[in-house]
Design an enzyme around this catalytic site. Sequence first.
Site, mmCIF file in Angstrom:
data_model
loop_
_atom_site.group_PDB
_atom_site.id
_atom_site.type_symbol
_atom_site.label_atom_id
_atom_site.label_comp_id
_atom_site.label_asym_id
_atom_site.label_seq_id
_atom_site.Cartn_x
_atom_site.Cartn_y
_atom_site.Cartn_z
ATOM 1 N N ARG A 1 0.421 -1.155 0.165
ATOM 2 C CA ARG A 1 -0.342 -0.156 0.154
ATOM 3 C C ARG A 1 0.761 1.523 0.397
ATOM 4 O O ARG A 1 0.219 2.287 -0.593
ATOM 5 C CB ARG A 1 -1.189 -0.302 1.390
ATOM 6 N N LYS B 1 11.163 -0.546 5.961
ATOM 7 C CA LYS B 1 11.943 -1.368 6.994
ATOM 8 C C LYS B 1 10.755 -1.660 7.961
ATOM 9 O O LYS B 1 9.741 -1.232 8.310
ATOM 10 C CB LYS B 1 12.014 0.272 8.515
ATOM 11 N N PRO B 2 10.854 -2.875 7.336
ATOM 12 C CA PRO B 2 9.331 -3.772 7.830
ATOM 13 C C PRO B 2 9.819 -4.729 9.330
ATOM 14 O O PRO B 2 10.858 -4.351 9.834
ATOM 15 C CB PRO B 2 9.153 -5.207 6.698
ATOM 16 N N SER C 1 1.698 1.748 15.287
ATOM 17 C CA SER C 1 1.156 1.672 17.184
ATOM 18 C C SER C 1 1.054 3.914 16.919
ATOM 19 O O SER C 1 1.782 4.049 16.203
ATOM 20 C CB SER C 1 1.662 1.358 18.069
ATOM 21 N N GLU D 1 -0.650 6.085 9.469
ATOM 22 C CA GLU D 1 -1.534 5.491 9.609
ATOM 23 C C GLU D 1 -1.352 4.559 10.739
ATOM 24 O O GLU D 1 -0.873 3.939 11.229
ATOM 25 C CB GLU D 1 -1.331 3.963 8.244
ATOM 26 N N LEU D 2 -2.178 4.569 11.836
ATOM 27 C CA LEU D 2 -2.122 4.274 13.011
ATOM 28 C C LEU D 2 -3.331 3.218 13.749
ATOM 29 O O LEU D 2 -3.885 3.160 12.850
ATOM 30 C CB LEU D 2 -1.659 5.930 14.257
ATOM 31 N N CYS E 1 -5.861 -2.909 12.993
ATOM 32 C CA CYS E 1 -6.467 -1.573 12.603
ATOM 33 C C CYS E 1 -7.692 -1.554 12.787
ATOM 34 O O CYS E 1 -8.090 -0.347 13.544
ATOM 35 C CB CYS E 1 -5.637 -0.585 12.169
#
Length: 494
Positions: A174, A189-190, A244, A265-266, A299
């Site tokens: 995405r 950075k996964p 988060s 996107e939290l 989420c």
Amino acid sequence: MGDDEEYAMTNDLSVPYLPTQLIIGGTGRDAASGATFEVTDPATGKVLSKVADATPEDGILALDSAAAAGAAWSRVPPRRRAEILHRVHDLLMERTDEFARLITLEMGKSLAESRTEVAYAAQFFRWFAAETVRIDGQWKVSEDGSARVLVMRQPVGPCLLITPWNVPLAMPARKIAPALAAGCTVVVKPAEETPLTTLKLAGVLAEAGTPDGVVNVIPTSRPAEVTGPLIRDDRLRKLSFTGSTEVGRILLAAASSRVLRTSLELGGNAPFLVCQDADVDAAVRGAITAKTRNIGEACVAANRFYVHAGVADEFVAKFTDRMRALRVGPGTAPETDLGPLINGRQRERVAALVDDAVRHGAQVLTGGVVPSGSGFFYPPTVLTDVSPAAAITREEIFGPVAAIQTFTDETEAVRQANDTEHGLVSYLYTRDLTRAVRLSEQLESGMVGLNRGLVSDASAPFGGVKQSGLGREGGNSGITEYLEEKYIAIDIPE
Ligand code: NAD
């Protein structure tokens, strides 16, 4: 029989290759320090693989590579960029089973859910392939007629993309798909729990024709140490983070020192409202999807259920039956509906939230007990009579636990639904059109599932309000997060 042999027999490890190296400048390489970290299978707690553990020096090398590849990639004709992204879509679909197996092994969800994730991830490449040839601009006469206004849109530049473990293919997809569509290069950075799927995705991107250096991947067990210097580096032009709210706040503060363009996107704390006039069977189906998809580790998972007293008995009885019938087991077993939670820490959190709700007077209709044995399983759990004072109504559960409260006053239900720092998604079940419109407008969230338990869709703008984030992913606005508008004023004397 040794441990590893036993493991291979009980878990189908027929993944052709487990990627273990950093990807920088188009080549796989070990960490500068030679260090690795372990990736474990949450269904067994056993080590799946050891992955190169990027150091801050490796992070800078990855940014060197993204910066060096940036100018050439931004000049690749949109049609060619679109062809590459289409090819990524096709390769992902062709390799659905391979990717699904890897997602299941490192993240835990059932193979059926992992296959759905592969298709969802692939959709972002197809969607943004179509968007890349439609990046438009503007030519107009200025208000007083003395100038022409030319507006163009240019790639923002090298991006740092930080992603979570719960959706290890679709979350990087995405971000990578719109970034590449816009003409940006990336350092990904996964999450340390699930780096394998992202590394495998990078292999597909290269195979599809992405030039070296356009996509770099740096798994690390020290995310703050490795990403900090990148965020402070003038060459980085964009940070996009999914994870988060707590970490999002830290990154936003760090990004502010350079006024770095940031998308977040939290976390969510989604309310699920069932009104008196709802189709209860449809609400139960939607509730099962919104609550148990991704083992509740989403989420967009329904966190707080508000059910009108007039339909509460029927809803609770039918929903509890469906929850009780879900089969818990390793994601690799074909009959499994619900795999394990990601790790022991997460399971302890979920169990503690349930225990706290019970201390505040909640009734446990099913589940609620941590099973013995290996793996981090937690049973589907339904709680009723949940007190608004219980922590479970404020914190993201991230597990298959439904906390149900009843209401009689709609205004009060909406007030409670909005009484959270989060605002990602709300779910609403009603057959009354006026009520549907009125409540959809009143709910403080970036997305509303109206008579629908699923909102994720590559063609829709996904994102939150309040402390659930900044910006949108997917839809028509997704690509704009990676573009800068430049306006050229052209003097046209009388
Ligand atoms: P997390 O915030 O702990 O970690 C997310 C990523 O940030 C990981 O890659 C991690 O290594 C990295 N990270 C952690 N601390 C960091 C730091 N100080 N500096 C730089 N990077 C750091 O989140 P998680 O546990 O991996 O994922 C679960 C969370 O993600 C949930 O809150 C969930 O709601 C959220 N999430 C949101 C969306 C959305 O689209 N809104 C989608 C999926 C998940």
